[in-house]
Design a protein around this motif. Structure first.
Motif, mmCIF file in Angstrom:
data_model
loop_
_atom_site.group_PDB
_atom_site.id
_atom_site.type_symbol
_atom_site.label_atom_id
_atom_site.label_comp_id
_atom_site.label_asym_id
_atom_site.label_seq_id
_atom_site.Cartn_x
_atom_site.Cartn_y
_atom_site.Cartn_z
ATOM 1 N N GLU A 1 -0.426 -34.284 54.852
ATOM 2 C CA GLU A 1 0.146 -33.232 54.452
ATOM 3 C C GLU A 1 1.709 -33.671 54.735
ATOM 4 O OE1 GLU A 1 2.018 -29.653 52.039
ATOM 5 O OE2 GLU A 1 -0.368 -30.671 51.819
ATOM 6 N N SER A 2 2.319 -32.952 54.077
ATOM 7 C CA SER A 2 4.010 -32.757 54.796
ATOM 8 C C SER A 2 5.153 -32.734 53.510
ATOM 9 C CB SER A 2 4.957 -34.421 54.955
ATOM 10 O OG SER A 2 5.036 -35.258 53.909
ATOM 11 N N SER A 3 4.415 -31.127 52.316
ATOM 12 C CA SER A 3 5.142 -31.183 51.158
ATOM 13 C C SER A 3 6.348 -30.553 51.479
ATOM 14 C CB SER A 3 4.233 -30.665 49.777
ATOM 15 O OG SER A 3 3.382 -29.417 50.976
ATOM 16 N N CYS A 4 6.315 -29.981 52.654
ATOM 17 C CA CYS A 4 7.050 -28.798 52.422
ATOM 18 C C CYS A 4 8.202 -29.163 53.865
ATOM 19 C CB CYS A 4 7.386 -27.174 52.252
ATOM 20 S SG CYS A 4 8.284 -25.877 52.028
ATOM 21 N N ASP A 5 7.241 -27.579 55.295
ATOM 22 C CA ASP A 5 7.668 -27.819 56.542
ATOM 23 C C ASP A 5 6.757 -27.425 57.298
ATOM 24 O OD1 ASP A 5 7.353 -25.178 55.302
ATOM 25 O OD2 ASP A 5 8.310 -23.877 57.164
ATOM 26 N N GLU A 6 5.725 -27.900 56.394
ATOM 27 C CA GLU A 6 4.612 -27.629 57.617
ATOM 28 C C GLU A 6 4.394 -29.281 58.184
ATOM 29 O OE1 GLU A 6 4.344 -25.395 59.368
ATOM 30 O OE2 GLU A 6 3.469 -23.527 58.319
ATOM 31 N N THR A 7 4.681 -29.761 59.014
ATOM 32 C CA THR A 7 3.745 -31.500 59.681
ATOM 33 C C THR A 7 2.530 -31.766 60.171
ATOM 34 O OG1 THR A 7 6.176 -31.983 60.126
ATOM 35 C CG2 THR A 7 4.504 -33.553 60.404
ATOM 36 N N ALA A 8 0.792 -31.936 58.946
ATOM 37 C CA ALA A 8 -0.108 -31.439 58.764
ATOM 38 C C ALA A 8 -1.101 -33.260 58.570
ATOM 39 C CB ALA A 8 -0.542 -30.718 58.138
ATOM 40 N N ALA A 9 -2.028 -33.270 59.547
ATOM 41 C CA ALA A 9 -3.022 -33.876 59.583
ATOM 42 C C ALA A 9 -4.348 -33.390 59.497
ATOM 43 C CB ALA A 9 -2.625 -34.847 60.103
ATOM 44 N N ALA A 10 -4.793 -33.766 59.498
ATOM 45 C CA ALA A 10 -6.794 -33.620 59.046
ATOM 46 C C ALA A 10 -7.390 -34.466 58.891
ATOM 47 C CB ALA A 10 -7.204 -32.391 58.512
ATOM 48 N N VAL A 11 -8.458 -34.235 59.557
ATOM 49 C CA VAL A 11 -9.939 -35.724 59.780
ATOM 50 C C VAL A 11 -11.013 -34.761 58.834
ATOM 51 C CG1 VAL A 11 -11.566 -37.496 61.113
ATOM 52 C CG2 VAL A 11 -9.723 -37.393 60.984
ATOM 53 N N ILE A 12 -11.413 -35.025 57.498
ATOM 54 C CA ILE A 12 -12.682 -34.247 57.186
ATOM 55 C C ILE A 12 -13.718 -35.591 56.705
ATOM 56 C CG2 ILE A 12 -13.333 -32.721 55.080
ATOM 57 C CD1 ILE A 12 -9.080 -33.644 55.401
ATOM 58 N N THR A 13 -15.130 -35.229 56.966
ATOM 59 C CA THR A 13 -16.077 -36.234 55.988
ATOM 60 C C THR A 13 -16.437 -35.820 55.173
ATOM 61 O OG1 THR A 13 -17.888 -34.225 56.779
ATOM 62 C CG2 THR A 13 -16.961 -35.627 58.968
ATOM 63 N N ARG A 14 -17.727 -36.654 54.979
ATOM 64 C CA ARG A 14 -17.895 -36.682 53.456
ATOM 65 C C ARG A 14 -18.665 -35.733 52.846
ATOM 66 N NH1 ARG A 14 -18.207 -39.368 48.443
ATOM 67 N NH2 ARG A 14 -17.223 -41.225 49.525
ATOM 68 N N ASP A 15 -19.032 -34.590 53.294
ATOM 69 C CA ASP A 15 -19.723 -33.678 53.585
ATOM 70 C C ASP A 15 -18.853 -32.239 53.949
ATOM 71 O OD1 ASP A 15 -20.125 -33.859 56.144
ATOM 72 O OD2 ASP A 15 -22.052 -33.690 56.379
ATOM 73 N N MET A 16 -17.162 -32.843 53.541
ATOM 74 C CA MET A 16 -16.495 -31.381 53.482
ATOM 75 C C MET A 16 -16.561 -31.082 55.284
ATOM 76 S SD MET A 16 -15.365 -32.153 51.425
ATOM 77 C CE MET A 16 -15.499 -32.732 50.103
ATOM 78 N N ARG A 17 -17.053 -31.626 56.591
ATOM 79 C CA ARG A 17 -16.717 -30.936 57.228
ATOM 80 C C ARG A 17 -15.379 -31.346 57.973
ATOM 81 N NH1 ARG A 17 -19.432 -33.291 61.667
ATOM 82 N NH2 ARG A 17 -20.540 -34.210 60.057
ATOM 83 N N ILE A 18 -14.807 -30.154 58.663
ATOM 84 C CA ILE A 18 -13.139 -30.147 59.112
ATOM 85 C C ILE A 18 -13.495 -30.491 60.289
ATOM 86 C CG2 ILE A 18 -10.991 -29.233 59.343
ATOM 87 C CD1 ILE A 18 -11.861 -27.723 56.974
ATOM 88 N N LEU A 19 -13.482 -32.543 60.853
ATOM 89 C CA LEU A 19 -13.011 -32.402 62.000
ATOM 90 C C LEU A 19 -12.063 -32.056 63.257
ATOM 91 C CD1 LEU A 19 -15.221 -35.711 62.113
ATOM 92 C CD2 LEU A 19 -16.379 -33.092 61.130
ATOM 93 N N SER A 20 -10.581 -31.851 62.529
ATOM 94 C CA SER A 20 -9.299 -31.864 62.807
ATOM 95 C C SER A 20 -8.557 -31.171 61.983
ATOM 96 C CB SER A 20 -8.851 -32.519 63.750
ATOM 97 O OG SER A 20 -8.584 -33.534 62.691
ATOM 98 N N ASN A 21 -7.750 -30.305 61.821
ATOM 99 C CA ASN A 21 -6.568 -29.860 61.057
ATOM 100 C C ASN A 21 -5.589 -28.947 61.894
ATOM 101 O OD1 ASN A 21 -5.870 -29.580 58.637
ATOM 102 N ND2 ASN A 21 -6.428 -27.205 58.715
ATOM 103 N N ILE A 22 -5.037 -30.106 62.334
ATOM 104 C CA ILE A 22 -3.187 -30.049 63.352
ATOM 105 C C ILE A 22 -2.707 -29.610 62.140
ATOM 106 C CG2 ILE A 22 -1.868 -30.663 64.952
ATOM 107 C CD1 ILE A 22 -4.856 -30.923 65.528
ATOM 108 N N VAL A 23 -1.762 -28.952 62.565
ATOM 109 C CA VAL A 23 -0.671 -28.525 61.882
ATOM 110 C C VAL A 23 0.390 -27.767 62.819
ATOM 111 C CG1 VAL A 23 0.371 -26.158 60.471
ATOM 112 C CG2 VAL A 23 -1.637 -27.223 59.979
ATOM 113 N N SER A 24 1.731 -29.069 62.803
ATOM 114 C CA SER A 24 2.696 -28.567 63.432
ATOM 115 C C SER A 24 3.691 -28.255 62.347
ATOM 116 C CB SER A 24 3.838 -29.782 63.266
ATOM 117 O OG SER A 24 4.584 -29.866 64.559
ATOM 118 N N SER A 25 3.879 -26.487 62.902
ATOM 119 C CA SER A 25 4.621 -25.776 62.478
ATOM 120 C C SER A 25 6.045 -26.050 62.201
ATOM 121 C CB SER A 25 4.318 -23.981 62.411
ATOM 122 O OG SER A 25 5.289 -23.073 61.905
ATOM 123 N N GLN A 26 7.198 -25.311 61.319
ATOM 124 C CA GLN A 26 8.853 -25.479 61.834
ATOM 125 C C GLN A 26 9.063 -24.443 61.530
ATOM 126 O OE1 GLN A 26 10.463 -28.970 58.977
ATOM 127 N NE2 GLN A 26 9.420 -30.309 59.533
#
Length: 343
Positions: free
Chosen positions: A12-37
């Motif tokens: 995700e980089s649509s505006c001012d947050e640089t973000a990446a996440a790893v999600i399993t097929r059953d919707m478990r969020i294993l990581s959700n990294i956000v670098s704020s500007q």
């Protein structure tokens, strides 16, 4: 045999947050990294597109690396790559898309385009055990104040939008007027807690209008005049004491919430839906969450609002990409971004 675990890398980089996440097929969020500007844009009181895109360029690879490490997986374990391609700032979107294309091509993985707005609404579904759609959807953030007729999680039609400032943009601009820190949402909410929400009868534009539309520019101007005076007027307002700032913040926040809640009620009645989904950065506002819960409870409507950590821009909400993948909605490597605000 147990099916091997599948992992989606979302960017995700649509505006001012640089973000990446790893999600399993059953919707478990294993990581959700956000670098704020926030620190880069604070002195400007809003997002500067050129600064945002340069920051994305510097941060995108470290953020992706951090997301994989926190999830405890490697690139070779990924099933697909998802990336937000619309709407947003063109330069920012292109950084995320370029990274996603490179990974998809190098690893020979499916590339899935995600609509940022879809993601905000799907963040509601991620916390639910029951299907939410069809529903009325409200996305309220720094760039969007939109109402949607959502027949499915990825099939929605715009039924109402702001004709000028988005609600989150108004929060930022009013915070600047009042001398409060950026971003405006959290600082106004904190300051408003000490103020009187009835102190200033600000205009609730379009609240009684039958059309599903919003306008916050006039409200912003009303706060400006109440705080700093109307140029040329014989009588000027008293000095901006701490209490006056708190009263202005509380009255402004109350006005925005009244309008958002009122228009959601109107949309629910107009379309006869029994579910309301709300996402976006402004959805983290405590007063808005409280008033929407009260309104929907009284109306007998099921209310789902994204958890606070999934309200602001993040990559985990791109988990909707699993549904796209299952339905064969895979993008080609000539995929392009679709910038802008309303989609």
């Amino acid at each position: 045999m147990n099916r091997p675990e599948e992992y989606l890398l979302a960017i995700e980089s649509s505006c001012d947050e640089t973000a990446a996440a790893v999600i399993t097929r059953d919707m478990r969020i294993l990581s959700n990294i956000v670098s704020s500007q926030t620190d880069l844009h604070e002195k400007f009181g809003g997002v500067v597109p050129e600064i945002a895109s340069r920051a994305h360029l510097e941060r995108i690879l470290p953020v992706i690396d951090d997301a994989l490490k926190q999830a405890g997986i490697t690139l070779n374990q990924l099933t697909a790559i998802a990336v937000a391609t619309e709407p947003g700032l063109v330069g920012s979107l292109l950084i995320g898309l370029t990274a996603a294309k490179t990974l998809a091509m190098t690893l020979d993985l499916p590339l899935i385009a995600v609509n940022h707005i879809e993601g905000h609404l799907f963040a509601c579904q991620m916390q639910e055990t029951r299907p939410l759609f069809p529903a009325i959807g409200l996305v309220v953030s720094g760039g969007h104040t939109n109402l949607y007729h959502c027949s499915e999680s990825f099939e929605f039609k715009l039924i109402g939008a702001t004709i000028d400032d988005a609600a989150g943009e108004a929060f930022d601009k009013v915070a600047k007027i009042l001398g409060l820190p950026y971003p405006g949402g959290p600082s106004i909410q904190k300051t408003a807690a000490q103020g009187n929400p009835k102190a200033f009868p600000f205009p609730r534009t379009f609240l009684k209008d039958p059309e599903l539309r919003f306008s916050f520019s006039g409200l912003k101007t009303a706060v400006l005049y109440a705080a700093l005076g109307n140029p040329g007027a014989k009588q000027q307002p008293p000095p901006l004491t701490e209490q006056r700032i708190a009263d202005l913040a509380a009255s402004f926040q109350e006005t925005v919430v009244d309008v958002l809640v009122g228009k959601c009620r109107q949309a629910l009645e107009k379309f006869g839906y029994s579910t309301l989904c709300v996402g976006g950065g402004v959805a983290a506002n405590a007063l808005l969450r409280e008033r929407l819960a009260e309104m929907t409870d009284k109306a007998g409507v099921y209310f789902s609002i994204a958890p606070p950590d999934l309200c602001t821009d993040n990559a985990a909400m791109a988990a909707i990409a699993w549904h796209h993948l299952d339905q064969g909605r895979v993008a080609s490597l000539d995929l392009d971004v679709t910038p802008g605000l309303v989609r």
